[in-house]
Design an enzyme around this catalytic site. Structure first.
Site, short mmCIF file in Angstrom:
data_model
loop_
_atom_site.label_atom_id
_atom_site.label_comp_id
_atom_site.label_asym_id
_atom_site.label_seq_id
_atom_site.Cartn_x
_atom_site.Cartn_y
_atom_site.Cartn_z
NE ARG A 159 -3.56 -2.23 2.80
CZ ARG A 159 -3.27 -3.38 3.43
NH1 ARG A 159 -2.07 -3.56 3.98
NH2 ARG A 159 -4.17 -4.35 3.51
CE LYS A 182 -6.18 -0.66 4.79
NZ LYS A 182 -7.49 -0.82 4.11
CG HIS A 250 -4.90 1.09 -3.80
ND1 HIS A 250 -4.14 0.72 -2.71
CD2 HIS A 250 -6.00 0.31 -3.79
CE1 HIS A 250 -4.78 -0.25 -2.06
NE2 HIS A 250 -5.90 -0.52 -2.69
NE ARG A 253 -2.91 -3.54 -1.30
CZ ARG A 253 -2.50 -4.42 -0.40
NH1 ARG A 253 -1.22 -4.71 -0.29
NH2 ARG A 253 -3.36 -5.02 0.40
CG HIS A 276 -6.15 -8.92 1.52
ND1 HIS A 276 -6.40 -9.36 0.24
CD2 HIS A 276 -5.98 -7.58 1.41
CE1 HIS A 276 -6.38 -8.34 -0.59
NE2 HIS A 276 -6.13 -7.25 0.09
#
Length: 304
Positions: A159, A182, A250, A253, A276
């Protein structure tokens, strides 16, 4: 004794909570406050009584449905309705905490949203973007920096925030990078030789000391590189090349994931590489790849 907050005083506290405690952006604070003001104004009229914190903490599903129905009548679209419902839940939870009521806000199913498929960028176009970004006027070290960032997005699937958040402790670059994604979730991504070369070349040229705990990528004044600058460089390059507006950082990615899947990567491995939390987030790329193959078939097959 718990203080009874009026709608106005509650919204003032909500504003301070969002800005100071939750560190929300100015744009988000404005949007959440506007929702809270619309909601309390509607409910006061709907109930025929003041929408203070205590009364808001007892709002029902029927109350929220009535509000959303009224907003729909104003032309609110599905995606905006979903965002508004999220803001309402957060505000009502805050109202309950201020009134001493531990009850959770009423659960209300949001509108179904059509999930848009990311559009991958062709490898030749990615290389052209890299050439355009790295070949623009300016210091040589800035060109090397932007090329290295682009390769991190496409060559490692990072990211943009993950790339610009790297620090000097990644040097010297080895065969892998440890990324904090994240939610603070760590993952390890492999480093291709071209990416290692680009990062090493940039590190040799940058005129600022790359301390282990300082940002790896710097702006021209030595501060951290802003993701906005990367987006702007990409925007200028795609317009120069006549590429579509969805050729964004983005999208690099997305292209990394789509091209790996087309090359035979399995979903579990791809999930790990992308960071993820859920496999369902990765499965969307199976649809992207199928759509890409269909485009190829329709454009190239003589009997299509």
């Amino acid at each position: 004794m718990t203080q009874v907050h009026t709608a106005a005083s509650l919204i003032g506290l909500w504003r301070a909570h969002l800005a100071d405690n939750r560190r929300r952006s100015l744009h988000t604070v404005r949007a959440y406050i506007a929702t809270a003001e619309r909601l309390t104004e509607f409910l006061a009229e709907h109930w025929g009584e003041q929408a203070n914190a205590a009364r808001l903490s007892r709002a029902s599903q029927a109350d929220l449905r009535a509000y959303l129905a009224a907003r729909r009548g104003d032309g609110l679209a599905n995606r905006s309705a979903a965002r508004e419902l999220s803001a309402i839940r957060a505000f009502l939870g805050f109202a309950a905490s201020q009134s001493g009521n531990d009850a959770a806000p009423p659960r209300l199913k949001g509108p179904r949203l059509k999930r848009s498929l990311p559009r991958p960028i062709a490898p030749d176009d990615i290389m052209a973007l890299g050439d355009a970004i790295a070949g623009r006027n300016g210091p040589v070290w800035v060109q090397a920096r932007d090329w290295a960032v682009l390769l991190l997005l496409y060559g490692a699937g990072l990211r943009i925030s993950e790339a610009t958040g790297l620090t000097g402790d990644v040097l010297p670059v080895g065969e892998t990078l440890r990324i904090i994604g994240k939610g603070g979730k760590p993952r390890v991504v492999p480093v291709l030789p071209q990416l290692r070369e680009a990062l090493t070349h940039y590190a040799a040229l940058v005129p600022f000391p790359l301390d282990r705990d300082k940002p790896l990528f710097r702006g021209t004044r030595g501060g951290p590189l802003s993701p906005a600058l990367v987006r702007r460089a990409m925007m200028n390059a795609r317009r120069l090349l006549g590429l579509p507006e969805d050729a964004t950082p983005h999208a690099l990615r997305h292209s990394f994931a789509t091209h790996l899947l087309a090359g035979g990567a399995d979903l579990r491995s791809l999930q790990e590489l992308l960071g993820h939390a859920s496999l369902s987030s990765t499965q969307i790329y199976t649809q992207v790849d199928a759509a890409h193959l269909l485009d190829v078939y329709e454009n190239a097959h003589p009997r299509a």
